[in-house]
Design an enzyme around this catalytic site. Sequence first.
Site, PDB file in Angstrom:
ATOM      1  N   LYS A  71       0.967  -1.079  -0.065  1.00  0.00           N
ATOM      2  CA  LYS A  71      -0.119  -0.050  -0.076  1.00  0.00           C
ATOM      3  C   LYS A  71       0.924   1.099   0.123  1.00  0.00           C
ATOM      4  CE  LYS A  71      -4.247  -1.963   2.230  1.00  0.00           C
ATOM      5  NZ  LYS A  71      -4.890  -1.807   3.490  1.00  0.00           N
ATOM      6  N   ASN A  92      -5.165   2.136  -1.323  1.00  0.00           N
ATOM      7  CA  ASN A  92      -5.784   0.457  -1.677  1.00  0.00           C
ATOM      8  C   ASN A  92      -6.622   0.577  -2.766  1.00  0.00           C
ATOM      9  OD1 ASN A  92      -8.102   1.904  -0.759  1.00  0.00           O
ATOM     10  ND2 ASN A  92      -8.559  -0.101   0.647  1.00  0.00           N
ATOM     11  N   ASP A 108     -10.068   2.725   3.012  1.00  0.00           N
ATOM     12  CA  ASP A 108     -10.510   1.837   4.269  1.00  0.00           C
ATOM     13  C   ASP A 108     -11.132   3.067   5.412  1.00  0.00           C
ATOM     14  OD1 ASP A 108      -9.293  -0.430   3.885  1.00  0.00           O
ATOM     15  OD2 ASP A 108      -7.202   0.224   4.806  1.00  0.00           O
ATOM     16  N   GLY A 132      -5.826   3.273  18.693  1.00  0.00           N
ATOM     17  CA  GLY A 132      -5.095   2.721  17.587  1.00  0.00           C
ATOM     18  C   GLY A 132      -4.729   3.895  16.615  1.00  0.00           C
TER      19      GLY A 132
HETATM   20  N1  LIG Z   1     -12.686  -4.006   9.039  1.00  0.00           N
HETATM   21  C1  LIG Z   1     -11.895  -3.665   8.022  1.00  0.00           C
HETATM   22  O1  LIG Z   1     -12.243  -3.358   6.904  1.00  0.00           O
HETATM   23  C2  LIG Z   1     -10.318  -3.641   8.367  1.00  0.00           C
HETATM   24  C3  LIG Z   1      -9.447  -2.866   7.581  1.00  0.00           C
HETATM   25  C4  LIG Z   1      -8.199  -2.641   7.960  1.00  0.00           C
HETATM   26  C5  LIG Z   1      -7.755  -3.393   8.927  1.00  0.00           C
HETATM   27  N2  LIG Z   1      -8.573  -4.116   9.956  1.00  0.00           N
HETATM   28  C6  LIG Z   1      -8.328  -4.616  11.287  1.00  0.00           C
HETATM   29  O2  LIG Z   1      -7.680  -3.598  12.282  1.00  0.00           O
HETATM   30  C7  LIG Z   1      -6.924  -4.084  12.970  1.00  0.00           C
HETATM   31  C8  LIG Z   1      -5.510  -3.234  13.240  1.00  0.00           C
HETATM   32  O3  LIG Z   1      -4.943  -3.231  11.733  1.00  0.00           O
HETATM   33  P1  LIG Z   1      -3.613  -2.382  11.149  1.00  0.00           P
HETATM   34  O4  LIG Z   1      -3.449  -2.504   9.770  1.00  0.00           O
HETATM   35  O5  LIG Z   1      -4.074  -0.951  11.878  1.00  0.00           O
HETATM   36  O6  LIG Z   1      -2.562  -2.917  12.126  1.00  0.00           O
HETATM   37  P2  LIG Z   1      -1.121  -1.966  12.508  1.00  0.00           P
HETATM   38  O7  LIG Z   1      -0.772  -1.191  11.487  1.00  0.00           O
HETATM   39  O8  LIG Z   1      -0.260  -3.056  12.831  1.00  0.00           O
HETATM   40  O9  LIG Z   1      -1.583  -1.258  13.829  1.00  0.00           O
HETATM   41  C9  LIG Z   1      -1.665  -2.079  14.836  1.00  0.00           C
HETATM   42  C10 LIG Z   1      -2.239  -1.085  16.165  1.00  0.00           C
HETATM   43  O10 LIG Z   1      -2.718  -1.980  16.839  1.00  0.00           O
HETATM   44  C11 LIG Z   1      -2.080  -1.549  18.292  1.00  0.00           C
HETATM   45  N3  LIG Z   1      -1.907  -2.639  19.161  1.00  0.00           N
HETATM   46  C12 LIG Z   1      -1.252  -3.788  18.690  1.00  0.00           C
HETATM   47  N4  LIG Z   1      -1.245  -4.729  19.748  1.00  0.00           N
HETATM   48  C13 LIG Z   1      -1.377  -3.853  20.962  1.00  0.00           C
HETATM   49  C14 LIG Z   1      -1.457  -4.203  22.341  1.00  0.00           C
HETATM   50  N5  LIG Z   1      -1.047  -5.450  22.920  1.00  0.00           N
HETATM   51  N6  LIG Z   1      -2.118  -3.165  23.214  1.00  0.00           N
HETATM   52  C15 LIG Z   1      -2.438  -2.002  22.706  1.00  0.00           C
HETATM   53  N7  LIG Z   1      -2.511  -1.643  21.331  1.00  0.00           N
HETATM   54  C16 LIG Z   1      -2.149  -2.532  20.620  1.00  0.00           C
HETATM   55  C17 LIG Z   1      -0.922  -0.961  17.751  1.00  0.00           C
HETATM   56  O11 LIG Z   1      -0.128  -0.005  18.687  1.00  0.00           O
HETATM   57  P3  LIG Z   1       1.262   0.321  18.721  1.00  0.00           P
HETATM   58  O12 LIG Z   1       1.358   1.597  17.466  1.00  0.00           O
HETATM   59  O13 LIG Z   1       1.706   0.983  19.983  1.00  0.00           O
HETATM   60  O14 LIG Z   1       2.275  -0.792  18.162  1.00  0.00           O
HETATM   61  C18 LIG Z   1      -1.474  -0.285  16.403  1.00  0.00           C
HETATM   62  O15 LIG Z   1      -2.192   0.978  16.825  1.00  0.00           O
HETATM   63  C19 LIG Z   1      -6.574  -5.635  12.580  1.00  0.00           C
HETATM   64  O16 LIG Z   1      -7.161  -6.532  13.365  1.00  0.00           O
HETATM   65  C20 LIG Z   1      -7.050  -5.560  11.266  1.00  0.00           C
HETATM   66  O17 LIG Z   1      -7.457  -6.970  10.493  1.00  0.00           O
HETATM   67  C21 LIG Z   1     -10.006  -4.210   9.673  1.00  0.00           C
END
Ligand SMILES: NC(=O)c1ccc[n+]([C@@H]2O[C@H](COP(=O)([O-])OP(=O)(O)OC[C@H]3O[C@@H](n4cnc5c(N)ncnc54)[C@H](OP(=O)(O)O)[C@@H]3O)[C@@H](O)[C@H]2O)c1
Length: 268
Positions: A71, A92, A108, A132
């Site tokens: 992306k 995306n 998104d 987040g």
């Molecule tokens: N519904 C949809 O269409 C859609 C679309 C995209 C993503 N998602 C979902 O969204 C979620 C996040 O995806 P992403 O792409 O944003 O991932 P990412 O870029 O890896 O970001 C992960 C986020 O979660 C936080 N985090 C991870 N572990 C944690 C913990 N133990 N305690 C507190 N905070 C924690 C991280 O905080 P730090 O910055 O401190 O690491 C960061 O803010 C995933 O489950 C994904 O499947 C859904």
Amino acid sequence: MITGTTRLYAIIGDPIAHVRTPMAFNDWFASRKIDAVCLPIHIGRDDLPRGWAGLKSMVNLDGFIVTAPHKGEARQLCDAVEGDGVHTGVVNTVRREKNGRFVGTLLDGRGFVRGLQNEGHKVEGRRFYLAGAGGAGTALAYALAGSGAAALTLHNRTRAKAEKLAAGVKAAFPACDVRLGSANASGHDVAVNATSLGLEPTDGHSFDLGSVDRDALVAEVVMKPDMTPLLIAAKARGHKIHFGIHMLNSQLALMMQFLGLEPTREGA
Ligand SMILES: NC(=O)c1ccc[n+]([C@@H]2O[C@H](COP(=O)([O-])OP(=O)(O)OC[C@H]3O[C@@H](n4cnc5c(N)ncnc54)[C@H](OP(=O)(O)O)[C@@H]3O)[C@@H](O)[C@H]2O)c1
């Protein structure tokens, strides 16, 4: 049936076997009798520039969806970027213009906004608490502020990321009252988990659910399971809840509009 006139669409990523976009697109084409097909294209993590040149050379390829890990690099390779792709640094969805240029955007966050609206929840003028600041959090923050949210409070485990995001959103959408927050989510109309917490049944919550106002909506981005530990607890406390899957489902129409396959709805 695929013929010589069939238009091509694709999704590119690495890995690619898990994607659901081809099914969603091909069902959509079939239901509207559109002579087009969507294919999964596996382009290796380090091979996007070469893959991109290949996509450019296919003149019957009208657009494609971009998934991990491409992306960010795709945004750099696009000839032009629109909407949330401008601020977030990722795209995306990419369409080919008549002149052959590839124009990208990020849908998104707009999918999340549309998902709320489709479920009858207003975004304009509402106060959002967002936990987040990763990929999903960033997309949501810009889309919510860009869709008229009155206030946006950002909280992230790594505070520096929330600070950077808050500064970016504030600069892009000065009308939105953007602040840094803590795990306390009180004083908001909607509290959103946009972290990856919730994928496992033993996961904790990204914010203090007990602090959320009684009449506030509690929303998720995590799609699997549909009832995350946060949503189970929120429902038990009597909150209205909003599933992560709405964000994905609502993106399909936005993608089709961006690709020129569906007329743009007012407010899209
Ligand atoms: N519904 C949809 O269409 C859609 C679309 C995209 C993503 N998602 C979902 O969204 C979620 C996040 O995806 P992403 O792409 O944003 O991932 P990412 O870029 O890896 O970001 C992960 C986020 O979660 C936080 N985090 C991870 N572990 C944690 C913990 N133990 N305690 C507190 N905070 C924690 C991280 O905080 P730090 O910055 O401190 O690491 C960061 O803010 C995933 O489950 C994904 O499947 C859904």
